[in-house]
Each structure stands twice: as C-alpha cells, then as structure tokens.
Design a protein around this motif. Structure first.
Motif, PDB file in Angstrom:
ATOM      1  N   GLU A   1       0.724  -1.282   0.197  1.00  0.00           N
ATOM      2  CA  GLU A   1      -0.012  -0.029  -0.039  1.00  0.00           C
ATOM      3  C   GLU A   1       0.857   1.157  -0.135  1.00  0.00           C
ATOM      4  O   GLU A   1       1.841   1.241   0.753  1.00  0.00           O
ATOM      5  CB  GLU A   1      -1.089  -0.246   1.180  1.00  0.00           C
ATOM      6  CG  GLU A   1      -2.250   1.054   1.462  1.00  0.00           C
ATOM      7  CD  GLU A   1      -2.945   0.747   2.697  1.00  0.00           C
ATOM      8  OE1 GLU A   1      -4.110   2.000   2.383  1.00  0.00           O
ATOM      9  OE2 GLU A   1      -2.315   0.871   3.539  1.00  0.00           O
TER      10      GLU A   1
ATOM     11  N   GLU B   1       0.574  -2.495   4.525  1.00  0.00           N
ATOM     12  CA  GLU B   1      -0.101  -3.490   4.440  1.00  0.00           C
ATOM     13  C   GLU B   1      -1.248  -3.153   3.818  1.00  0.00           C
ATOM     14  O   GLU B   1      -1.956  -2.657   4.967  1.00  0.00           O
ATOM     15  CB  GLU B   1       0.338  -4.535   5.076  1.00  0.00           C
ATOM     16  CG  GLU B   1       1.295  -5.447   5.386  1.00  0.00           C
ATOM     17  CD  GLU B   1       2.791  -5.940   4.317  1.00  0.00           C
ATOM     18  OE1 GLU B   1       1.786  -6.688   3.322  1.00  0.00           O
ATOM     19  OE2 GLU B   1       3.852  -5.020   4.285  1.00  0.00           O
ATOM     20  N   TYR B   2      -2.258  -4.030   3.059  1.00  0.00           N
ATOM     21  CA  TYR B   2      -3.362  -3.644   2.247  1.00  0.00           C
ATOM     22  C   TYR B   2      -4.260  -4.492   3.388  1.00  0.00           C
ATOM     23  O   TYR B   2      -3.784  -5.863   4.247  1.00  0.00           O
ATOM     24  CB  TYR B   2      -3.944  -3.698   1.315  1.00  0.00           C
ATOM     25  CG  TYR B   2      -3.281  -3.199   0.555  1.00  0.00           C
ATOM     26  CD1 TYR B   2      -4.570  -1.340  -0.361  1.00  0.00           C
ATOM     27  CD2 TYR B   2      -2.405  -3.243  -0.423  1.00  0.00           C
ATOM     28  CE1 TYR B   2      -3.869  -1.277  -1.026  1.00  0.00           C
ATOM     29  CE2 TYR B   2      -2.204  -1.767  -1.549  1.00  0.00           C
ATOM     30  CZ  TYR B   2      -3.117  -1.395  -1.685  1.00  0.00           C
ATOM     31  OH  TYR B   2      -3.027   0.156  -2.820  1.00  0.00           O
ATOM     32  N   SER B   3      -5.145  -3.750   3.883  1.00  0.00           N
ATOM     33  CA  SER B   3      -6.187  -4.602   5.288  1.00  0.00           C
ATOM     34  C   SER B   3      -6.979  -5.735   4.128  1.00  0.00           C
ATOM     35  O   SER B   3      -7.311  -6.575   4.410  1.00  0.00           O
ATOM     36  CB  SER B   3      -6.930  -3.730   5.404  1.00  0.00           C
ATOM     37  OG  SER B   3      -7.628  -2.242   5.141  1.00  0.00           O
ATOM     38  N   ASN B   4      -7.448  -5.643   2.910  1.00  0.00           N
ATOM     39  CA  ASN B   4      -7.942  -5.865   1.651  1.00  0.00           C
ATOM     40  C   ASN B   4      -7.925  -5.686   0.709  1.00  0.00           C
ATOM     41  O   ASN B   4      -7.783  -4.412   0.016  1.00  0.00           O
ATOM     42  CB  ASN B   4      -9.786  -5.207   2.072  1.00  0.00           C
ATOM     43  CG  ASN B   4     -10.117  -5.897   1.720  1.00  0.00           C
ATOM     44  OD1 ASN B   4      -9.867  -7.360   0.795  1.00  0.00           O
ATOM     45  ND2 ASN B   4     -11.399  -5.572   0.758  1.00  0.00           N
ATOM     46  N   VAL B   5      -6.507  -6.346   0.467  1.00  0.00           N
ATOM     47  CA  VAL B   5      -5.770  -6.574  -1.091  1.00  0.00           C
ATOM     48  C   VAL B   5      -7.019  -6.490  -2.252  1.00  0.00           C
ATOM     49  O   VAL B   5      -6.830  -6.178  -3.199  1.00  0.00           O
ATOM     50  CB  VAL B   5      -4.475  -6.607  -1.324  1.00  0.00           C
ATOM     51  CG1 VAL B   5      -4.507  -8.339  -1.047  1.00  0.00           C
ATOM     52  CG2 VAL B   5      -3.514  -6.324  -2.535  1.00  0.00           C
ATOM     53  N   GLU B   6      -7.896  -7.590  -2.003  1.00  0.00           N
ATOM     54  CA  GLU B   6      -9.412  -8.319  -3.078  1.00  0.00           C
ATOM     55  C   GLU B   6      -9.318  -6.575  -3.454  1.00  0.00           C
ATOM     56  O   GLU B   6      -9.793  -6.284  -4.635  1.00  0.00           O
ATOM     57  CB  GLU B   6     -10.318  -9.174  -2.549  1.00  0.00           C
ATOM     58  CG  GLU B   6     -10.817  -8.848  -3.551  1.00  0.00           C
ATOM     59  CD  GLU B   6     -11.967 -10.272  -2.900  1.00  0.00           C
ATOM     60  OE1 GLU B   6     -12.399 -11.004  -3.741  1.00  0.00           O
ATOM     61  OE2 GLU B   6     -11.368 -10.831  -2.038  1.00  0.00           O
ATOM     62  N   ALA B   7      -9.263  -5.385  -2.801  1.00  0.00           N
ATOM     63  CA  ALA B   7     -10.669  -4.106  -3.225  1.00  0.00           C
ATOM     64  C   ALA B   7     -10.096  -3.179  -3.999  1.00  0.00           C
ATOM     65  O   ALA B   7     -10.161  -3.036  -4.839  1.00  0.00           O
ATOM     66  CB  ALA B   7     -10.555  -3.434  -1.456  1.00  0.00           C
TER      67      ALA B   7
END
Length: 493
Positions: free
Chosen positions: A324, A335-341
């Motif tokens: 991120e 780090e992305y908390s929700n990389v899928e987004a």
C-alpha cells in the motif's frame, strides 16, 4: 606479541536499502581481518518502524553472539521544518547533518579507549566528513549503488553545465530537452544516456534535491577511498573508468548481501514466509515470475489493476508482492487490509491455482527458490545483486532514486535483463496490461542470451568473493591501505 586492534566506524542513511548493505559490509570486513572491530552509528527515524525494528534486532543479535560489531543509537534530534527543504533528499540530508555533534561525541568517546582506524560514510551522509576531518580520522565512502552511478555522481558537477545549456524547465518543473535527440555522455557508461533515465532529483532543477545531489557528489572526492558494492566482472567498464587521476582509489568488494533476510526481525517474518515457501515448493522449477518493487516501492490502484490483467492474460504462475502506498511523506509502504478491493473483481478467485498475491516478502529467500524463473523488479541495486547471485533474470520496472539508470545499465550495457520500462517513475503513463504481458513473455519464454549471461554472472559473483577473487583482492588492498595509514600515524607520533 599482541595483535593490534582497530575500530572502524560506520554511519548510514536511515533507509533499509542503505543500512543493510552497510551493516553487511561491516560484518564482511571484520570477518576478513580479526584486527578490526566495527561500530555502527544508528540514526533513528520514528516514522519508519520497520527500519527501527531492524536496527533494534542488530543490537540484540550482537549481544547474544561473538560479533565484532557494536551498535550505538544516536540521540534523537529535531527534524528539519517544512520551510527548510523541498524534497525527501533535502529533508534527509538536513536531518542527518543535525546529528554531527552526537557523532563527534560518540567517536571521540571511542577514540579515548581504542584506536579508530577509519570512518565510513555513505552516499548521503557526506556531511559527516566534517567530523572525520575535525578528529583527524581517515574517512572513506561506502557506496551501496553501482559503480556506473558512482561515476554519474562524480561527473555530475561537469554534467550540470550541459544540463543548463541543453535543457529548459518544463511547466512541471522537469528538465525538458531542447532537442529530443540529445543524449548525455557519462564516462562510466559505454553508451550515451537518454535524459529520461536520470534520477528525478536531478531532473527537477527547481527543487533542492538537485542541489543536494551536487553537494554530496562534490564531497565524495574528499575521502581517502571509495568502497563500492559491486564486482569487477559485473561492471568492468564502469570500474576501469573510475581509475583516473584526481579521484580517490575505488575498491569494488561485492556482492555484499544479507543472505539471512528479515525473518529474524520483521513482524510478519516467519509465519508469512513459511506459507509462501510452501506454495513455491509445489510449483515446477523456473515456472514462477516474482513481482516485487522494494522496501520503498508501491504502485497506485489503476497500475495494480493493469498488472493484474496482464498477469491473468499471460497465464504464468506468479508471486506478487503488493504494498500500500505510504500515508505520509516520511512513511514507508504498508500492508493492505483488503488487497482484493484494489484488484479487478474476481481476480484472486480466477488465479487461485496459478498465483499468489501477498504483502511483504523476504525477497532474498524467494529469489533463492528453484521455482522462481524471472523477477519483475524496481531495479534497486541490492535487488539486482541478489538476482545475479541466484541467477534470476530481471524484467525492469524502475520506480525511484537511481533505479532508471540501473535499469538502463542492466538492459543496454550488461545484457542481464529485459525491458518493461527503463524510465518509469512517479507521474509516468501507466504500464498497460499488454506492455506487461509482452515483457513477461520475453522474461519467461524468450531471451535465451540474457538467461545464459545471468547464469554466467551468477558463477562470477561467487568467484569474486573467494580467495584470489577480484573482490577478495580488492578488500585486501583496502585493509592494507587502512592499516598502513594507521601505522604511518603511529610512526609520526
């Protein structure tokens, strides 16, 4: 008769890419000659907790081992105020300069109990040369970037005249060539350089980063010698070009690498690494393309989506480290908390059997795995040395610092990589999916000549460090120079 003991002091820019090779070189020096012990002065930046975790781990490891390295955390100082700088390099240079009184005190205290043989600064801590001069201690430069870029820095004051004559500021503040055919001659490059691969701080003549590049480069010549993390077989033209009158002697001693990686200190170290290694263990040899953009590298959402589309279309197995973008100017990527987004809808599901998207990775250990067949890299010099050591060809995607010049050297000069982009940087046009896909096919299926050269350089990188190897001999020459200078001082006393 008792063996003489010497202390060698190091100070580094407080960034992982600068600090790790400095620490590893300090260990390398003390292992090579037991007369030397190392003291590494640590500058703390509170906004960079990962860097601080690393430095804390060094002191802990030293206290539990027979290490010849000691770590001193310097007192904190007030950072520069926003009105004092215009660029990250301006901030860093001023912040480091504020530590001079503490550095002088630390070295003076050491010198009261032991013989301080040398003080090593790095490419952006050159203000500490003043401390060495005040204390009468020989000062050397440890340069963690390639010899080609060292030559560029040393040539930059002369090059500034051509830049001023042949370029004008564009509306964005970048230098724009008056003639698009103009290229730059730098002695450490065998080919002329397109202006588009110069560092952003050099191109932005209306910002203070350009001044600081010139200032640091000017001070390199005040040192007794320059130690470079490279080896003769990798950069023969660049190294030979630096052997000229008026320059301090240059000692190529690399490749100096941290083979252990960050498993001992990174908060996500062991658990995350184990899951990645388990996945790689299930993949065929040389079948996985690894995408990683360094400790300070991150890409925005639109670019991540183009990468995802390109990966899916290519059909290659992949391991993709996604970070991120930093939230503040001094922060590092997180780090992305929700990389899928931030990825195309359904991408992770559709590629679940083909690839693995993750956050931080232990890069050196991934590159050492037999499943890795190619590396899409930001072309930081540490990453290039690691890929050479493990024989993994690179596809170039530079992001910041001198990485555009590294990418140019890798592809155009050394023939050790394939091009995705040579001049990508913040504000560049997107690398679209088709462009990435073409680069991946050249990396994974084609360019046999590149793969053969990388395999050959892998062998040469290891030979360089062996007894009678080029880097081993260069290190021996450096040690002889340092110890000889100390002996000369003793005779004068």
């Amino acid at each position: 008769m008792a063996m003489d003991k010497y202390e060698v002091v190091f100070i580094s820019t407080p960034l992982i890419g600068n600090l790790v090779p400095t620490v590893e070189f300090a260990h390398h020096l003390t292992r090579h000659d037991p007369r030397f012990s190392a003291t590494i002065l640590i500058i703390t930046v509170h906004e960079r907790p990962i860097v601080n975790l690393y430095t804390q781990s060094l002191a802990t490891a030293a206290s539990h081992s027979q290490s010849h390295a000691n770590f001193i955390h310097l007192p904190t100082v007030q950072p520069p105020t926003p009105d004092q700088y215009q660029s990250s390099l301006g901030y860093t240079s001023l912040f480091i300069d504020k530590h001079k009184p503490h550095v002088k005190h630390a070295i003076s205290t050491l010198a009261s109990t032991t013989s301080v043989a040398a003080f090593f600064v790095d490419m952006f801590t050159t203000s500490m040369i003043d401390v060495a001069q005040d204390l009468g201690i020989p000062c050397y430069l440890f340069f963690a970037s390639p010899a080609s870029f060292l030559g560029f820095m040393l040539h930059l004051p002369a090059l500034a005249t051509q830049l001023a004559a042949d370029f004008v500021d564009s509306h964005s503040g970048l230098i724009a060539p008056k003639d698009s055919a103009i290229e730059l001659i730098v002695p450490t490059f065998s080919k002329s350089l397109p202006p588009s691969v110069l560092p952003s701080s050099v191109l932005k003549r209306n910002k203070d980063g350009y001044f600081w590049y010139l200032e640091h480069a000017r001070r390199y010549t005040e040192t007794m010698g320059i130690v470079v993390n490279t080896f003769l077989e990798l950069e023969p033209h660049a190294i030979e070009s630096l052997s000229i009158s008026g320059l301090p002697p240059v000692y190529p001693v690399g490749p100096i690498l941290d083979h252990a990686g960050a498993s001992q200190w990174h908060p996500d170290g062991a658990q995350l690494h184990d899951s990645i290694m388990e996945w790689l263990d299930q993949q065929p040899p040389s079948s996985v393309v690894f995408l990683c953009f360094g400790s300070m590298g991150s890409l925005e959402g639109p670019q991540l989506r183009e990468i995802a589309i390109g990966l899916e279309r290519s059909g290659y197995r992949f391991l993709w480290s996604i970070r991120e973008p930093p939230k503040g100017k001094l922060d590092l990527p997180g780090e992305y908390s929700n990389v899928e987004a931030v990825l195309p809808a359904g991408f992770l599901d559709r590629t679940a059997g083909l690839g693995l998207a993750c956050g931080w990775v232990q890069q050196v250990r991934v590159l050492s795995h037999q499943a890795i067949g190619g590396f899409v890299s930001h072309c930081g010099w540490n990453s290039i040395l690691e890929s050479v050591w493990y024989g993994v060809p690179i596809a170039t995607w530079p992001v910041y610092a001198e990485q555009q010049m590294n990418a140019f050297e890798l592809v155009k000069e050394l023939g050790l990589g394939v091009e995705i982009r040579l001049d990508y940087r913040e504000g560049s046009d997107l690398v679209v999916a088709e462009e990435l896909e073409r680069g991946l096919r050249r990396l994974m299926d084609g360019e046999d000549e590149v793969k053969a050269k990388v395999r050959e350089m892998k062998s040469k990188s290891r030979t360089a460090l062996m007894e009678n190897g080029s880097s081993c001999k260069s290190l021996a020459s450096l040690i002889q120079e340092i110890s000889g200078r100390i002996q000369g001082l003793k005779k004068d006393c």
